[in-house]
Design a protein around this motif. Structure first.
Motif, PDB file in Angstrom:
ATOM      1  N   TYR A 129       2.003  -8.843   0.120  1.00 23.80           N
ATOM      2  CA  TYR A 129       3.458  -8.909   0.232  1.00 23.80           C
ATOM      3  C   TYR A 129       4.153  -7.759  -0.491  1.00 23.80           C
ATOM      4  O   TYR A 129       5.363  -7.582  -0.331  1.00 23.80           O
ATOM      5  CB  TYR A 129       3.969 -10.237  -0.333  1.00 23.80           C
ATOM      6  CG  TYR A 129       3.751 -11.414   0.588  1.00 23.80           C
ATOM      7  CD1 TYR A 129       4.657 -11.710   1.598  1.00 23.80           C
ATOM      8  CD2 TYR A 129       2.633 -12.224   0.460  1.00 23.80           C
ATOM      9  CE1 TYR A 129       4.454 -12.782   2.449  1.00 23.80           C
ATOM     10  CE2 TYR A 129       2.421 -13.301   1.305  1.00 23.80           C
ATOM     11  CZ  TYR A 129       3.346 -13.575   2.298  1.00 23.80           C
ATOM     12  OH  TYR A 129       3.144 -14.638   3.146  1.00 23.80           O
ATOM     13  N   ARG A 131       5.169  -3.867  -1.524  1.00 21.28           N
ATOM     14  CA  ARG A 131       5.299  -2.554  -0.910  1.00 21.28           C
ATOM     15  C   ARG A 131       4.271  -1.609  -1.523  1.00 21.28           C
ATOM     16  O   ARG A 131       3.811  -1.831  -2.647  1.00 21.28           O
ATOM     17  CB  ARG A 131       6.713  -2.011  -1.117  1.00 21.28           C
ATOM     18  CG  ARG A 131       7.800  -2.844  -0.477  1.00 21.28           C
ATOM     19  CD  ARG A 131       9.159  -2.188  -0.677  1.00 21.28           C
ATOM     20  NE  ARG A 131       9.423  -1.905  -2.081  1.00 21.28           N
ATOM     21  CZ  ARG A 131      10.442  -1.173  -2.504  1.00 21.28           C
ATOM     22  NH1 ARG A 131      11.270  -0.634  -1.643  1.00 21.28           N
ATOM     23  NH2 ARG A 131      10.624  -0.969  -3.805  1.00 21.28           N
ATOM     24  N   VAL A 157      -4.713  -3.248   5.739  1.00 19.49           N
ATOM     25  CA  VAL A 157      -3.582  -4.069   6.176  1.00 19.49           C
ATOM     26  C   VAL A 157      -2.281  -3.288   6.033  1.00 19.49           C
ATOM     27  O   VAL A 157      -1.422  -3.295   6.920  1.00 19.49           O
ATOM     28  CB  VAL A 157      -3.529  -5.381   5.372  1.00 19.49           C
ATOM     29  CG1 VAL A 157      -2.266  -6.166   5.701  1.00 19.49           C
ATOM     30  CG2 VAL A 157      -4.760  -6.231   5.662  1.00 19.49           C
ATOM     31  N   MET A 158      -2.111  -2.593   4.898  1.00 21.03           N
ATOM     32  CA  MET A 158      -0.913  -1.777   4.696  1.00 21.03           C
ATOM     33  C   MET A 158      -0.801  -0.697   5.774  1.00 21.03           C
ATOM     34  O   MET A 158       0.282  -0.394   6.258  1.00 21.03           O
ATOM     35  CB  MET A 158      -0.961  -1.123   3.312  1.00 21.03           C
ATOM     36  CG  MET A 158      -0.868  -2.102   2.158  1.00 21.03           C
ATOM     37  SD  MET A 158       0.783  -2.820   2.062  1.00 21.03           S
ATOM     38  CE  MET A 158       0.547  -3.979   0.716  1.00 21.03           C
ATOM     39  N   CYS A 161       0.492  -2.288   8.836  1.00 20.61           N
ATOM     40  CA  CYS A 161       1.890  -2.727   8.717  1.00 20.61           C
ATOM     41  C   CYS A 161       2.870  -1.581   8.903  1.00 20.61           C
ATOM     42  O   CYS A 161       4.059  -1.823   9.150  1.00 20.61           O
ATOM     43  CB  CYS A 161       2.110  -3.388   7.355  1.00 20.61           C
ATOM     44  SG  CYS A 161       1.289  -4.977   7.192  1.00 20.61           S
ATOM     45  N   GLU A 162       2.420  -0.356   8.760  1.00 23.12           N
ATOM     46  CA  GLU A 162       3.277   0.795   9.011  1.00 23.12           C
ATOM     47  C   GLU A 162       3.382   1.108  10.502  1.00 23.12           C
ATOM     48  O   GLU A 162       4.121   2.005  10.901  1.00 23.12           O
ATOM     49  CB  GLU A 162       2.733   2.028   8.277  1.00 23.12           C
ATOM     50  CG  GLU A 162       2.746   1.920   6.768  1.00 23.12           C
ATOM     51  CD  GLU A 162       4.142   2.042   6.197  1.00 23.12           C
ATOM     52  OE1 GLU A 162       5.072   2.359   6.966  1.00 23.12           O
ATOM     53  OE2 GLU A 162       4.308   1.798   4.992  1.00 23.12           O
ATOM     54  N   HIS A 279       8.642   3.409   1.075  1.00 24.96           N
ATOM     55  CA  HIS A 279       8.943   3.169   2.485  1.00 24.96           C
ATOM     56  C   HIS A 279      10.272   3.797   2.872  1.00 24.96           C
ATOM     57  O   HIS A 279      10.448   4.284   3.973  1.00 24.96           O
ATOM     58  CB  HIS A 279       9.004   1.657   2.733  1.00 24.96           C
ATOM     59  CG  HIS A 279       7.639   1.085   2.985  1.00 24.96           C
ATOM     60  ND1 HIS A 279       7.404   0.094   3.884  1.00 24.96           N
ATOM     61  CD2 HIS A 279       6.434   1.389   2.448  1.00 24.96           C
ATOM     62  CE1 HIS A 279       6.127  -0.212   3.906  1.00 24.96           C
ATOM     63  NE2 HIS A 279       5.522   0.556   3.037  1.00 24.96           N
ATOM     64  N   GLY A 599       4.920  -2.733  12.870  1.00 23.07           N
ATOM     65  CA  GLY A 599       4.076  -3.118  11.739  1.00 23.07           C
ATOM     66  C   GLY A 599       4.126  -4.604  11.471  1.00 23.07           C
ATOM     67  O   GLY A 599       4.631  -5.043  10.433  1.00 23.07           O
ATOM     68  N   ASP A 600       3.608  -5.414  12.378  1.00 24.01           N
ATOM     69  CA  ASP A 600       3.579  -6.858  12.181  1.00 24.01           C
ATOM     70  C   ASP A 600       2.455  -7.210  11.217  1.00 24.01           C
ATOM     71  O   ASP A 600       1.310  -6.809  11.408  1.00 24.01           O
ATOM     72  CB  ASP A 600       3.342  -7.588  13.508  1.00 24.01           C
ATOM     73  CG  ASP A 600       4.488  -7.380  14.484  1.00 24.01           C
ATOM     74  OD1 ASP A 600       5.614  -7.171  14.010  1.00 24.01           O
ATOM     75  OD2 ASP A 600       4.254  -7.425  15.703  1.00 24.01           O
ATOM     76  N   LEU A 601       2.788  -7.978  10.185  1.00 25.22           N
ATOM     77  CA  LEU A 601       1.759  -8.428   9.262  1.00 25.22           C
ATOM     78  C   LEU A 601       0.857  -9.445   9.934  1.00 25.22           C
ATOM     79  O   LEU A 601       1.333 -10.309  10.674  1.00 25.22           O
ATOM     80  CB  LEU A 601       2.402  -9.073   8.030  1.00 25.22           C
ATOM     81  CG  LEU A 601       3.005  -8.125   6.995  1.00 25.22           C
ATOM     82  CD1 LEU A 601       3.773  -8.914   5.952  1.00 25.22           C
ATOM     83  CD2 LEU A 601       1.921  -7.315   6.314  1.00 25.22           C
ATOM     84  N   GLN A 604       1.624 -13.488  10.400  1.00 26.90           N
ATOM     85  CA  GLN A 604       3.061 -13.578  10.165  1.00 26.90           C
ATOM     86  C   GLN A 604       3.770 -14.370  11.257  1.00 26.90           C
ATOM     87  O   GLN A 604       4.990 -14.485  11.240  1.00 26.90           O
ATOM     88  CB  GLN A 604       3.633 -12.152  10.096  1.00 26.90           C
ATOM     89  CG  GLN A 604       4.983 -12.041   9.413  1.00 26.90           C
ATOM     90  CD  GLN A 604       5.526 -10.631   9.479  1.00 26.90           C
ATOM     91  OE1 GLN A 604       5.203  -9.874  10.384  1.00 26.90           O
ATOM     92  NE2 GLN A 604       6.356 -10.266   8.534  1.00 26.90           N
TER      93      GLN A 604
END
Length: 656
Positions: A129, A131, A157-158, A161-162, A279, A599-601, A604
């Motif tokens: 969760y 940044r 994962v990061m 998410c971008e 970001h 960037g869908d987690l 989510q």
């Protein structure tokens, strides 16, 4: 009772029965131990084993003290505040050294490290969760936090998410190649050592080298020296107070082979990765205090270790996703600030290799680019040399309008469509024609897409056509139920490759662009609509309306459609509801092509669903209060991703 505490212990309380060093039994300590259901072999818990053993020893000692010195009933009968005052009175009667010893024993109860207490799966979810900048700050807290915060799986994962997507096949191939090289180097070293043992009969005896000589000549770990600072290890100090590594001012071109270290880097060695832009492109963190500490001659620190592309995990070579994230973020920042260089194809020294007329379509992948032109040719380019590969591919009788290629050994194919209504399939490596599909459409072929199952084409003749790429039987799962000329085939008569399976009709103008996602096709047309089709049934499942002029391009990820139009706008639609959820105005002319990733987690979906329901409730409440009527919700300019009830076209939509 309070007066009694001020005046001293009660008269019937004899101090000799209860020594000054008694310590109450901690009833809550054992409930905070790590769940035994999680193996101690978990990689991210290895470094915390020592700390857990120390805590366990402290627990045993405190438990023994609790059994030796039971708390009297009169104290247990006091209130919380009274016991606190009583304990303070006892502490004031002790020597300073005894108080310090008690405080040291109480520290584990006052400062609990959640990273050491929680399973790695839980901390993984928590850190996901954060940044990236906050995650890097968290990595400076301690060694255990650093290991969890710089976990390569977390940064993968990061990375996603971008909106970035790694080429999984290339990553896996590169890791296998590095594994092979390391295994080969290990075998060569073992063979070389065995040969030395045979040549030198006394080679097995250790050479006499003093530690003092090694300290003066060369440290155990290269240039890094292990020095004690204030009775502790300098490495522990440097972990939190070392020089922060920042990105270089310039972006240098590097080859993948040069990024890999000659010797694999262990997990501990890639930890010095810090200093990413935020970001929202916030300025870099203030470094004055850090540099002051680092420059102080009385405090030795380690040199920061550069992050590596490859790290060793469980004796296997793995791509380091913190490194990939950093490089990609640097590329994005270079684009944003205009720090990049351009080149042209062909190289300026070889103008004779260029197309003779305007270029209509291109695609690049890896080190290759393929272009199609009005001069009726297709050309393959090597991006590293900026030179033409082989001869131009000639076969079309008119302009080449669309193409797609896959240079992998499994595919090795280029597919092209042109104004001559032909579709030609070429072998990428040699340029030879594999298949020619003359008059595949009645008019110009405007776009095509293929996967391992289908070739999908669209045309100025307003149709979309589906072709099979391999020989199949009529009862194969990929055969549409509305297959063309199904009666011509039986179970004993297979369908040849590149046979027309289905033709989709519904647009009233040229179909300019298509996108394929699993069993769905999304098409964009000059009739100002975007349609979603089911391949198996051939039905149009959704028509998206929003553009005021013809649509030239489209992108689809299974949930959202992004389209560009000659009305100078880019719009985003939620396919599930048909709602237009974003409207972007910035171009001053035709938007000819779009490419988007969101960037869908992972996991989510429930959160997005809850967010959509909250927007729905806000819309319904506004509608009941007369703030959002159908007249107000008529189609028109809207803010991108607006949740204002006045801007909502349909309830149930999820914002991008």
């Amino acid at each position: 009772m309070a007066d009694t505490l001020r005046d001293g212990p009660p008269s019937h309380f004899h101090p000799s029965l209860y020594p000054q060093a008694f310590h109450p039994s901690p009833p809550l300590r054992h409930s905070s131990k790590i769940d035994e259901g999680y193996s101690e072999e978990t990689r991210s818990q290895a470094d915390s084993d020592t700390a857990m053993h120390l805590d366990s020893a402290s627990d045993d000692m405190d438990h023994n003290h609790g059994q030796m010195f039971a708390i009297p009933d009169i104290v247990l009968g006091m209130s919380e505040e009274q016991r606190s005052n009583y304990a303070f009175a006892i502490l004031r009667s002790l020597r300073t050294s005894s108080i310090a010893s008690i405080v040291e024993r109480l520290n584990p109860y006052l400062h609990l490290d959640p990273v050491l207490r929680l399973p790695p799966e839980i901390t993984f979810q928590i850190f996901a969760y954060l940044r990236p900048n906050d995650l890097l700050k968290a990595s400076m807290a301690s060694r255990s936090w650093r290991e969890r915060a710089l976990d390569s799986r977390l940064w993968r994962v990061m990375f996603g998410c971008e909106g970035w997507e790694p080429n999984t096949r290339e990553v896996r191939t590169y890791e296998q190649e590095m594994d092979r090289k390391c295994h080969q180097e290990r075998e060569e070293k073992e063979a070389h050592f065995a040969m030395q043992q045979q040549q030198r009969p006394y080679a097995s005896l250790p050479e006499r080298k003093t530690s003092k000589k090694r300290t003066h000549d060369e440290s155990l770990f290269g240039e890094t020296k292990k020095l004690l600072v204030g009775g502790g290890d300098a490495e522990q100090w440097s972990e939190q107070h070392g020089v922060i590594e920042a990105d270089d001012n310039g972006m240098h071109d590097v080859e993948p082979s040069s990024l890999a270290p000659s010797r694999p880097i262990s997990r501990d060695q890639h930890w010095s990765f810090v200093g990413l832009p935020d970001h929202k492109h916030s300025p870099p963190p203030h470094r004055e205090s850090v540099s002051t500490i680092a420059d102080a001659p009385s405090i030795p620190t380690f040199q920061p270790i550069k992050p590596a592309l490859i790290v060793t995990e469980s004796d296997r070579q793995r791509v380091n996703f913190p490194y990939l994230y950093k490089q990609r973020r640097r590329l994005e920042e270079n684009w944003r600030i205009g720090q990049f260089s351009t080149f042209r194809l062909p190289h300026a020294d070889h103008d004779d290799e260029a197309h003779r007329e305007c270029v209509y379509t291109i695609q690049f992948s890896g080190n290759h680019l393929v272009s199609g032109s009005r001069d009726k040719t297709i050309r393959r380019w090597d991006l590293s040399s900026q030179r033409l590969i082989g001869k131009p591919l000639e076969g079309h009788k008119a302009s080449v309008l669309c193409l797609q290629f896959d240079s992998s050994p499994e595919e090795d194919v280029i597919m092209s469509g042109g104004s001559d209504s032909h579709i030609i399939i070429w072998r990428f490596s040699t340029g030879e024609i594999i298949k020619r599909m003359d008059k595949a459409h009645d008019e110009s072929v405007l776009n095509l897409r293929f996967d391992h199952r289908y070739l999908i084409t669209c045309s100025k003749d307003k149709t979309i056509k589906i072709w099979n790429r391999k020989q199949i039987l009529p009862d194969d799962d990929i055969v549409p139920i509305n297959m063309v000329n199904m009666a011509d085939y039986s179970n004993l008569n297979p369908i040849p490759e590149y046979t027309l399976l289905s033709s989709l009709e519904g647009h009233v103008a040229a179909v300019n662009a298509i996108q394929v996602h699993e069993n769905e096709i999304v098409s964009a047309s000059g009739d100002r609509t975007v349609k979603v089709w089911d391949i198996k049934s051939g039905d149009c499942t959704r028509t998206l309306i929003g553009h005021s002029k013809g649509i030239a391009c489209v992108q689809y990820d299974g949930r959202r459609v992004v389209s560009g139009s000659s009305d100078n706008t880019v719009r985003i639609f939620d396919v599930a509801t048909g709602a237009e959820v974003a409207w972007m105005l910035g171009h001053t002319n035709l938007v000819r092509t779009v490419q988007a990733r969101f960037g869908d987690l992972p996991g989510q979906e429930e959160e997005l669903e809850a967010q959509a329901r909250a927007i729905d409730e806000k819309f319904f409440a506004a509608q009941m209060n007369g703030l959002a009527t159908r007249a107000v919700r008529s189609r028109g300019p809207r803010n991108p991703g607006s949740s204002d009830p006045k801007d909502i076209l349909a309830y149930g939509a999820k914002l991008p």
